[in-house]
Design an enzyme around this catalytic site. Structure first.
Site, PDB file in Angstrom:
ATOM      1  N   HIS A 165     -63.746 -38.745  57.803  1.00  0.00           N
ATOM      2  CA  HIS A 165     -64.464 -37.547  58.264  1.00  0.00           C
ATOM      3  C   HIS A 165     -63.506 -36.418  58.658  1.00  0.00           C
ATOM      4  CE1 HIS A 165     -68.342 -39.316  57.759  1.00  0.00           C
ATOM      5  NE2 HIS A 165     -68.089 -40.290  58.603  1.00  0.00           N
ATOM      6  N   GLN A 223     -78.519 -44.039  51.815  1.00  0.00           N
ATOM      7  CA  GLN A 223     -79.165 -43.010  52.626  1.00  0.00           C
ATOM      8  C   GLN A 223     -79.020 -41.593  52.061  1.00  0.00           C
ATOM      9  OE1 GLN A 223     -77.624 -45.599  54.324  1.00  0.00           O
ATOM     10  NE2 GLN A 223     -79.565 -46.386  55.069  1.00  0.00           N
TER      11      GLN A 223
END
Length: 833
Positions: free
Chosen positions: A653, A712
């Site tokens: 990230h 997802q």
């Protein structure tokens, strides 16, 4: 200022007192590479900065603890981090960018009356093989060699070193007092020394270029404990791009007695860190094995130093200016060399973006499949195993059919909408709702049956699904993934159950490596009385690893499974508030019995410390070592990124680096890998158009694209014909939104291989046998499709930045220079170009 042309490049001639921006064409310098795995002696390790005679004292010395504690306290009281005064501006709309670019091109075309010869040559090369007729002509002229069976041989392409460079020379006035710049350079060097110390101690990889430049500041090389390198057969330069595949399955026909023998060592955890002893008993200090680990007091002191650095005004100004300069320099590089980079790519036979190696460096095993894949598998299981007992409820077994009957559902009723597992607008800044999306149809029992390794059917369905994903990856050839599997630390037998799942169901592929993620959920387990203290959690995680390293025959399945595990990950919602500051007053793990969760840095330090001891033990035994690659900087306070900088080889990230210019510059100088997942961030924490990935890439940070959770976030399926479609979905959307070039995409793919945990031998096949060297020499465009021009630009730019900093620290005349003087921003040794 007037614009004129000289030689093969253009020189912008400015007044004598101003800096000169010159565009030159000259042979390249060497750049970025990687250090072999090494470690430092000491148990625990003491301060290493004393080895360096360079004076690194700054105006903040003596104030680190106070500044750090104030910053920690501020982060506890703020629910969201405030916008930093140096936060980077939002991207301009595409129309404005194009308009500015066209204005610049018009200005250049008005001033340059004669086109440089190098651009003419680039255009000619660009058009060389645009048609079948051109290709046939090139064949006749001997441009493409063919083997006896008609296959094209890979041509030996010359290394491209000639391209337009941007360099700055002259008396640069940057507007910052000279003493402030020297102070900033010392702070940056001190931070890099801190990282080098911890990375070397834990036997992780540190950027070779950065290490060499830092080494020139030292009086003598560090007294490193160097283990003998594990011998490997070298890969030939003309070897194929695919590594040889083993004919036998690694989990088949393995005999326990053929495994390495027991060493007779024993181990126990003391103050949260594992200690190894040469005898089973007594486990005393006199029989302790000398395996180094970081000193807690020194680590907290180093954290305080780093926390003070990142909020120091002059240091922030310096780093922000350098990052802006790197962005502008890359834009100039693209303006001058984009056509030549594309021409170099077009000269490479057969290779393109679709058939270069890519590694999905951040993906969770429990969500690596697509929604449609999971749906079809559930329907298939309902038809094939309706009577199989899959769950125990109140001591009574339930069949798969009964589970669905209790929900009033049939196979025909199921659809992607019924599963409801895709992240939507309701999950934005709601990690709790996102976690609930892991439950098919909102039922946790279905999550346990289909996407868990430890259940009544011993993970049978989950293993079959993962093997289907693996089969598609193998069919595509060029896609590889690093899947995360969970170890929670609630019980000592979790490792054995996980390894038995992998071996029993033969869940293995040459295209897949495993990372072990440890959720930061101690508070949940403590509240449920599953753990007495934090040390028990650490023991449950690390004790089996030490036992299997000491005696592989004690856990044979785990010994086999660990051969394909590359490291540890630390996962959970980073935005959760932390109620504790990690300092010398913090309870030791054995004393942490409260129900509050320890802070992020506490988890990371004790994971790192135990991994460091384990790595030294494993290296003594000739086994491979592990690395730390946590989720870091997705949300929450900025000091998570400080812990990641000090202790981790790579992170996932890194979004918050956009608010911390000092840390972003340090991550660039240390070339720390950052696995970014823009589609995941778009659903959880940061809108896609605000994602900093294009800025990071332009500045030269080591970034790669990854999927995080295809279940997802992605819609496309895993296709056997071409490649892993979720990963291609990431590349496709990034390319469309940010207008990435083919060279940018191939650079991201090359970065993903470099920062992955696949073996040195595999990388030698995928990237070329010289991939670990520095500069364009490390690149093989026949395998990577990345032009040597781009690799040379990246390595030269990194070297210039490092030279700038080390040159400032080397300055001897500090005491005689007035504070109003300024430092030349020319790269060290670049005068006269």
């Amino acid at each position: 200022p007037a614009l004129s042309v000289s030689g093969e490049g253009a020189v912008i001639v400015l007044p004598p007192t101003s800096p000169r921006l010159s565009l030159t064409s000259r042979p390249g310098l060497h750049g970025n590479g990687w250090l072999p795995q090494r470690s430092l002696p000491g148990t625990p390790v003491t301060n290493l900065l004393k080895h360096f005679p360079i004076d690194l004292r700054t105006s903040m010395d003596g104030k680190y603890k106070e500044i750090a504690e104030e910053l920690f306290t501020r982060s506890l009281t703020e629910s969201e981090m405030r916008t930093a005064p140096y936060e980077f501006p939002e991207d301009s709309p595409i129309e404005q960018l194009e308009e500015r670019r066209q204005r610049l091109e018009r200005q250049i075309s008005q001033d340059i009356k004669l086109e440089p010869e190098i651009l003419l040559r680039a255009k000619q090369e660009f058009m060389k093989i645009d048609s079948d007729a051109d290709l046939e002509l090139m064949n006749q002229e001997g441009g493409v060699d063919r083997t006896d069976d008609g296959w094209m041989k890979e041509r030996v392409l010359p290394m491209e070193r000639e391209y337009q460079r941007v360099s700055i020379s002259g008396e640069e006035k940057c507007g910052v007092p000279f003493t402030d710049l020297v102070d900033a350079a010392k702070c940056v060097v001190k931070a890099l020394f801190i990282r080098e110390k911890y990375i070397a101690l834990s036997m992780q990889n540190f950027c070779k270029t950065t290490a060499r430049e830092l080494g020139e500041l030292g009086e003598k090389p560090l007294d490193l404990r160097i283990y003998e390198e594990i011998p490997e057969t070298p890969v030939d330069a003309d070897a194929p791009v695919h590594p040889p595949v083993s004919e036998t399955h690694p989990y088949e026909n393995q005999v326990t007695k053929n495994m390495p023998a027991d060493t007779g060592y024993s181990c126990k955890m003391v103050d949260g860190v594992m200690h190894v002893y040469t005898k089973k008993s007594p486990m005393e200090k006199s029989t302790e094995l000398d395996l180094p680990y970081p000193d807690l007091k020194e680590y907290i002191a180093d954290m305080n130093v780093m926390m003070a650095l990142i909020i120091n005004g002059p240091v922030k100004s310096f780093c922000y200016r350098r990052l802006q300069y790197l962005s502008s320099k890359f834009q100039m590089h693209i303006l001058l060399n984009e056509m030549k980079e594309l021409a170099a790519q077009k000269q490479v036979p057969h290779r393109d973006f679709y058939n270069i190696r890519k590694v999905d460096t951040h993906i969770h095993a429990s969500s690596c499949m697509n929604q449609k894949h999971l749906l079809r598998f559930i329907k298939r299981a309902m038809k094939k195993y309706p009577g199989e007992i899959v769950h125990m409820e109140h001591g009574r077994g339930q069949t798969l059919m009964e589970v669905f009957e209790n929900m009033n559902l049939t196979a025909f009723d199921l659809s992607v909408d019924t599963l409801d597992m895709h992240a939507d607008r309701n999950t934005f800044h709601r990690f709790d709702k996102f976690n609930a999306k892991y439950n098919p149809i909102g039922e946790s029992i279905l999550r346990e049956i289909f996407i868990k390794t430890d259940n009544h059917i011993e993970g049978k369905y989950f293993g079959h699904m993962i093997k289907e994903v693996m089969a598609d990856l193998e069919e595509s050839k060029y896609q590889n993934v690093e899947l995360r599997l969970s170890i929670y630390g609630r019980s000592r037998d979790e490792w054995d159950k996980l390894a038995q799942w992998a071996v029993k169901h033969q869940v293995y592929s040459d295209n897949v490596r495993w990372l072990i993620q440890v959720p930061r959920l101690f508070d949940v387990y403590r509240t449920k009385k599953q753990l007495a203290n934090f040390q028990e959690m650490m023991e449950n995680i690390f004790m089996p690893l030490f036992e299997v390293t000491i005696n592989p025959r004690s856990h044979p399945e785990l010994h086999l499974f660990l051969q394909h595990v590359v490291g540890f990950d630390s996962v959970d919602d980073e935005s959760k508030p932390e109620h504790h500051i990690f300092n010398m007053d913090s309870p030791l793990p054995a004393d942490w019995t409260e129900e509050d969760n320890p802070p992020y840095s506490y988890y990371l330090y004790y994971t790192y410390a135990n991994m460091t001891v384990l790595n030294h033990l494993r290296r003594r035994r000739g086994f491979h070592t592990l690395v730390l690659r946590p989720h870091c900087g997705e949300a929450g306070p900025v000091h998570h990124l400080v812990s990641g900088f000090i202790l981790s080889e790579n992170i996932s990230h890194g979004l918050l680096l956009r608010k911390a210019p000092v840390l972003q510059y340090l991550y660039y100088l240390a070339q720390i890998g950052i696995a970014m997942s823009p589609l995941s961030n778009n659903s959880l924490f940061l809108s896609y158009h605000r994602n900093p990935l294009p800025e990071y890439l332009a500045r030269g940070l080591m970034v790669s694209l990854s999927t995080d959770d295809p279940l997802q976030f992605h819609f496309t399926k895993v296709s056997a014909q071409w490649c892993s479609e979720p990963l291609m979905e990431e590349y496709s959307i990034a390319t469309q939104v940010w207008k990435l070039s083919s060279c940018d995409m191939c650079e991201l793919a090359r970065n993903s291989v470099l920062m992955s945990g696949f073996s040195h031998k595999a990388k030698s096949y995928w990237l070329g046998p010289k991939y670990s060297k520095e500069g364009p020499e490390s690149n093989d465009i026949r395998r990577t499709n990345v032009p040597d021009i781009r690799v040379a630009y990246r390595s030269e730019t990194l070297l210039e930045e490092l030279n700038l900093i080390t040159h400032a620290v080397h300055t001897k005349e500090l005491d005689n220079i007035d504070e109003e003087d300024t430092l030349s921003m020319a790269p060290f040794g670049a005068e006269g170009h």
